[in-house]
Design an enzyme around this catalytic site. Structure first.
Site, PDB file in Angstrom:
ATOM      1  N   ASP A  77       0.828  -1.197   0.000  1.00  0.00           N
ATOM      2  CA  ASP A  77       0.000   0.000   0.000  1.00  0.00           C
ATOM      3  C   ASP A  77       0.867   1.253   0.000  1.00  0.00           C
ATOM      4  O   ASP A  77       1.980   1.256   0.539  1.00  0.00           O
ATOM      5  CB  ASP A  77      -0.913   0.036   1.232  1.00  0.00           C
ATOM      6  CG  ASP A  77      -1.980  -1.053   1.183  1.00  0.00           C
ATOM      7  OD1 ASP A  77      -2.156  -1.650   0.107  1.00  0.00           O
ATOM      8  OD2 ASP A  77      -2.604  -1.311   2.242  1.00  0.00           O
ATOM      9  N   GLY A 105      28.774   5.721   7.030  1.00  0.00           N
ATOM     10  CA  GLY A 105      30.106   5.692   6.441  1.00  0.00           C
ATOM     11  C   GLY A 105      30.604   4.287   6.217  1.00  0.00           C
ATOM     12  O   GLY A 105      30.130   3.573   5.350  1.00  0.00           O
ATOM     13  N   GLY A 106      31.597   3.886   7.006  1.00  0.00           N
ATOM     14  CA  GLY A 106      32.247   2.599   6.789  1.00  0.00           C
ATOM     15  C   GLY A 106      33.446   2.735   5.871  1.00  0.00           C
ATOM     16  O   GLY A 106      33.725   3.804   5.318  1.00  0.00           O
ATOM     17  N   TRP A 107      34.174   1.659   5.719  1.00  0.00           N
ATOM     18  CA  TRP A 107      35.414   1.672   4.933  1.00  0.00           C
ATOM     19  C   TRP A 107      35.203   2.232   3.531  1.00  0.00           C
ATOM     20  O   TRP A 107      35.955   3.071   3.054  1.00  0.00           O
ATOM     21  CB  TRP A 107      35.980   0.261   4.867  1.00  0.00           C
ATOM     22  CG  TRP A 107      37.223   0.139   4.051  1.00  0.00           C
ATOM     23  CD1 TRP A 107      37.338  -0.426   2.802  1.00  0.00           C
ATOM     24  CD2 TRP A 107      38.546   0.586   4.400  1.00  0.00           C
ATOM     25  NE1 TRP A 107      38.639  -0.361   2.363  1.00  0.00           N
ATOM     26  CE2 TRP A 107      39.405   0.261   3.329  1.00  0.00           C
ATOM     27  CE3 TRP A 107      39.082   1.239   5.517  1.00  0.00           C
ATOM     28  CZ2 TRP A 107      40.766   0.553   3.337  1.00  0.00           C
ATOM     29  CZ3 TRP A 107      40.439   1.532   5.525  1.00  0.00           C
ATOM     30  CH2 TRP A 107      41.258   1.197   4.441  1.00  0.00           C
ATOM     31  N   ASP A 143      25.725   6.399  14.792  1.00  0.00           N
ATOM     32  CA  ASP A 143      27.084   5.897  14.949  1.00  0.00           C
ATOM     33  C   ASP A 143      27.887   6.364  13.744  1.00  0.00           C
ATOM     34  O   ASP A 143      27.538   6.031  12.604  1.00  0.00           O
ATOM     35  CB  ASP A 143      27.075   4.366  15.033  1.00  0.00           C
ATOM     36  CG  ASP A 143      28.472   3.772  15.037  1.00  0.00           C
ATOM     37  OD1 ASP A 143      29.211   4.024  16.003  1.00  0.00           O
ATOM     38  OD2 ASP A 143      28.821   3.061  14.063  1.00  0.00           O
ATOM     39  N   ASP A 145      31.101   6.210  11.475  1.00  0.00           N
ATOM     40  CA  ASP A 145      32.174   5.267  11.151  1.00  0.00           C
ATOM     41  C   ASP A 145      33.039   5.879  10.049  1.00  0.00           C
ATOM     42  O   ASP A 145      32.975   5.474   8.884  1.00  0.00           O
ATOM     43  CB  ASP A 145      31.567   3.935  10.711  1.00  0.00           C
ATOM     44  CG  ASP A 145      32.593   2.816  10.607  1.00  0.00           C
ATOM     45  OD1 ASP A 145      33.795   3.102  10.760  1.00  0.00           O
ATOM     46  OD2 ASP A 145      32.198   1.670  10.373  1.00  0.00           O
ATOM     47  N   GLU A 147      36.347   6.180   8.368  1.00  0.00           N
ATOM     48  CA  GLU A 147      37.591   5.412   8.237  1.00  0.00           C
ATOM     49  C   GLU A 147      38.451   6.000   7.109  1.00  0.00           C
ATOM     50  O   GLU A 147      38.341   5.582   5.979  1.00  0.00           O
ATOM     51  CB  GLU A 147      37.271   3.948   7.963  1.00  0.00           C
ATOM     52  CG  GLU A 147      36.436   3.296   9.069  1.00  0.00           C
ATOM     53  CD  GLU A 147      36.180   1.820   8.839  1.00  0.00           C
ATOM     54  OE1 GLU A 147      37.019   1.144   8.191  1.00  0.00           O
ATOM     55  OE2 GLU A 147      35.140   1.327   9.301  1.00  0.00           O
ATOM     56  N   TYR A 148      39.348   6.950   7.471  1.00  0.00           N
ATOM     57  CA  TYR A 148      39.653   7.527   8.771  1.00  0.00           C
ATOM     58  C   TYR A 148      39.939   9.005   8.597  1.00  0.00           C
ATOM     59  O   TYR A 148      40.360   9.423   7.512  1.00  0.00           O
ATOM     60  CB  TYR A 148      40.894   6.868   9.397  1.00  0.00           C
ATOM     61  CG  TYR A 148      40.745   5.394   9.659  1.00  0.00           C
ATOM     62  CD1 TYR A 148      40.079   4.940  10.796  1.00  0.00           C
ATOM     63  CD2 TYR A 148      41.254   4.469   8.753  1.00  0.00           C
ATOM     64  CE1 TYR A 148      39.950   3.573  11.042  1.00  0.00           C
ATOM     65  CE2 TYR A 148      41.108   3.113   8.996  1.00  0.00           C
ATOM     66  CZ  TYR A 148      40.452   2.668  10.142  1.00  0.00           C
ATOM     67  OH  TYR A 148      40.304   1.342  10.361  1.00  0.00           O
ATOM     68  N   MET A 219      37.615  -0.692  17.008  1.00  0.00           N
ATOM     69  CA  MET A 219      37.722  -1.730  15.970  1.00  0.00           C
ATOM     70  C   MET A 219      38.999  -2.546  16.203  1.00  0.00           C
ATOM     71  O   MET A 219      39.948  -2.503  15.429  1.00  0.00           O
ATOM     72  CB  MET A 219      37.678  -1.089  14.585  1.00  0.00           C
ATOM     73  CG  MET A 219      36.324  -0.472  14.276  1.00  0.00           C
ATOM     74  SD  MET A 219      36.149   0.134  12.586  1.00  0.00           S
ATOM     75  CE  MET A 219      37.060   1.684  12.702  1.00  0.00           C
ATOM     76  N   TYR A 221      40.327  -5.301  15.677  1.00  0.00           N
ATOM     77  CA  TYR A 221      40.502  -6.452  14.775  1.00  0.00           C
ATOM     78  C   TYR A 221      41.148  -5.919  13.509  1.00  0.00           C
ATOM     79  O   TYR A 221      41.425  -4.712  13.399  1.00  0.00           O
ATOM     80  CB  TYR A 221      39.161  -7.144  14.488  1.00  0.00           C
ATOM     81  CG  TYR A 221      37.952  -6.231  14.384  1.00  0.00           C
ATOM     82  CD1 TYR A 221      37.775  -5.386  13.281  1.00  0.00           C
ATOM     83  CD2 TYR A 221      36.986  -6.209  15.377  1.00  0.00           C
ATOM     84  CE1 TYR A 221      36.671  -4.556  13.185  1.00  0.00           C
ATOM     85  CE2 TYR A 221      35.876  -5.377  15.294  1.00  0.00           C
ATOM     86  CZ  TYR A 221      35.725  -4.553  14.190  1.00  0.00           C
ATOM     87  OH  TYR A 221      34.634  -3.720  14.099  1.00  0.00           O
ATOM     88  N   ASP A 222      41.428  -6.795  12.570  1.00  0.00           N
ATOM     89  CA  ASP A 222      42.140  -6.410  11.340  1.00  0.00           C
ATOM     90  C   ASP A 222      43.537  -5.856  11.644  1.00  0.00           C
ATOM     91  O   ASP A 222      44.050  -5.021  10.905  1.00  0.00           O
ATOM     92  CB  ASP A 222      41.345  -5.394  10.505  1.00  0.00           C
ATOM     93  CG  ASP A 222      40.039  -5.968   9.978  1.00  0.00           C
ATOM     94  OD1 ASP A 222      39.911  -7.205   9.944  1.00  0.00           O
ATOM     95  OD2 ASP A 222      39.150  -5.185   9.617  1.00  0.00           O
ATOM     96  N   TRP A 367      31.387  -7.511  15.122  1.00  0.00           N
ATOM     97  CA  TRP A 367      31.248  -7.387  13.665  1.00  0.00           C
ATOM     98  C   TRP A 367      31.368  -8.782  13.072  1.00  0.00           C
ATOM     99  O   TRP A 367      32.418  -9.396  13.185  1.00  0.00           O
ATOM    100  CB  TRP A 367      32.331  -6.472  13.072  1.00  0.00           C
ATOM    101  CG  TRP A 367      32.135  -6.357  11.599  1.00  0.00           C
ATOM    102  CD1 TRP A 367      32.662  -7.165  10.624  1.00  0.00           C
ATOM    103  CD2 TRP A 367      31.288  -5.410  10.913  1.00  0.00           C
ATOM    104  NE1 TRP A 367      32.204  -6.784   9.389  1.00  0.00           N
ATOM    105  CE2 TRP A 367      31.362  -5.722   9.530  1.00  0.00           C
ATOM    106  CE3 TRP A 367      30.478  -4.356  11.337  1.00  0.00           C
ATOM    107  CZ2 TRP A 367      30.664  -4.989   8.573  1.00  0.00           C
ATOM    108  CZ3 TRP A 367      29.793  -3.644  10.367  1.00  0.00           C
ATOM    109  CH2 TRP A 367      29.890  -3.953   9.009  1.00  0.00           C
TER     110      TRP A 367
END
Length: 387
Positions: A77, A105-107, A143, A145, A147-148, A219, A221-222, A367
């Site tokens: 609808d 955002g994000g990478w 949030d 994000d 980078e960077y 973050m 990790y990585d 993540w």
């Protein structure tokens, strides 16, 4: 898709801690992990990844997944709400404690932050658009994000980004406060995803950022991946003995750097990966640890990255689990394929959760949700051990 397991006894977030669960918009496609499958009782916050930044404003990242896709119970609808955003609101309706944030955002989508943060007017425009986005789609916070700022991402930044990022966050905080007042005294959350690498985290005014935000998602990790010439741990908790890589590439070092820079421990949320990193062309010495590599190994959805559920189903049954007691993380070596795999499992996630409790951190940020097993082995371990 299967619904979350019916397990009333599943561990929930300990009092005073946060379980911040990342949900990636693309999980709705090939991964076939839907918002309705999220065990809402076992998380406190969901970060939905991602909104994009276009013309200095927050915009829908994937219109089909976010606002258009039809799910059971939806309507065609005119004006009817659909997509993952609507699914998140349905999930909140059955889990009143749950709060959702839109991650911006994000990478891949951080290229336009620098311009958005550049002037008083651009910051105001950005903040107003993000808060309007949050309200339109039913989120409880924002949030960021990026980078960077300054350096380290896909795009080259500017030295001015360091101070401008703080000003951008203050503009967001001011706009969220105004909106909260309009809405009868509501509080809307403002958080960031923050870098772990020693050379990049210095590009933040950490003490000022910590004062403006509700908390900071680290973050952690990585630290190592297929971009390295030598294998290493994706997310070591403590300093790995014999790591030939740069100093400070482990979670405890990152946390201590933020604490030393003025961030309160309660505002630091430790990132934990629900995936592993694989490396190709690795010799058998030391079961592949700290050995030369030719690049990315086999992946679940992309080369070099393996969902934990993939590792649990297809690698652990046939490979020997090795453990680095110094770094407090496991790893695998596949001699036939000459591949090295760094990952986290329920045991190492449990140790990270113990660390969160011991350091007085705010909680854990994972993540991302689709990487866990169908019975949420990693999520359960995180919640059960953050005490």
């Amino acid at each position: 898709p299967t619904p979350p397991p019916s397990s009333p006894g599943a561990p929930t977030t300990p009092a005073g801690k946060k379980t911040v669960a990342s949900y990636a918009s693309w999980a709705t496609y090939g991964r076939n992990y839907q918002v309705s499958q999220i065990p809402g009782a076992q998380v406190t916050h969901i970060n939905y990844a991602f909104a994009n930044v276009s013309n200095g404003q927050c915009v829908v990242g994937d219109p089909y997944a976010d606002t258009y896709k039809f799910f059971t119970g939806d309507s065609w609808d005119a004006g009817a709400k659909r997509g993952n955003f609507n699914q998140l609101n349905k999930l909140k309706a059955t889990n009143p404690h749950l709060r959702t944030l839109i991650s911006v955002g994000g990478w891949t989508w951080s290229a336009n932050f620098s311009a958005a943060a550049g002037t008083t007017q651009s910051r105001a425009t950005f903040a107003q658009s993000c808060v309007a986005f949050m309200k339109q789609y039913g989120f409880d916070g924002i949030d960021i994000d990026w980078e960077y700022p300054v350096s380290g991402g896909l795009q080259s930044g500017s030295p001015a980004d360091k101070a401008n990022y703080t000003l951008l966050l203050q503009a967001l905080r001011d706009e969220l406060t105004r909106q909260g007042t309009t809405d009868g005294g509501k509080h809307y959350d403002l958080t960031i995803a923050a870098p772990a690498g020693p050379s990049i985290l210095t590009n933040l005014e950490i003490n000022k950022v910590a004062a403006i935000t509700d908390w900071i998602n680290l973050m952690t990790y990585d630290y190592h991946g297929s971009w390295d010439a030598t294998t290493g741990h994706n997310a070591p908790l403590d300093k790995p003995t014999g790591d030939p890589g740069p100093a400070g590439f482990y979670a405890d070092s990152t946390v201590n750097s933020y604490l030393a820079a003025g961030a309160p421990s309660s505002k630091l949320v430790l990132g934990v990966p629900f995936y592993g990193r694989s490396f190709a062309g690795v010799g058998a010495a030391s079961n592949g640890l700290f050995q030369s590599t030719s690049g990315a190994g086999t992946g679940t959805w992309e080369p070099g990255m393996l969902d934990y559920k993939d590792i649990a189903a297809n690698y652990l049954p046939r490979l020997t689990r090795n453990y680095d007691a110094s770094a407090k993380v496991p790893y695998l070596y596949d001699a036939a394929k000459r591949e090295f795999i760094s990952y986290d499992d329920p045991a190492s996630i449990g140790l990270k959760a113990n660390y969160i409790a011991a350091k007085g951190l705010g909680g854990g940020m994972l993540w991302e949700l689709s990487g866990d097993t169908s019975d949420y082995a990693l999520l359960d371990s995180l919640n059960a051990n953050m005490k």
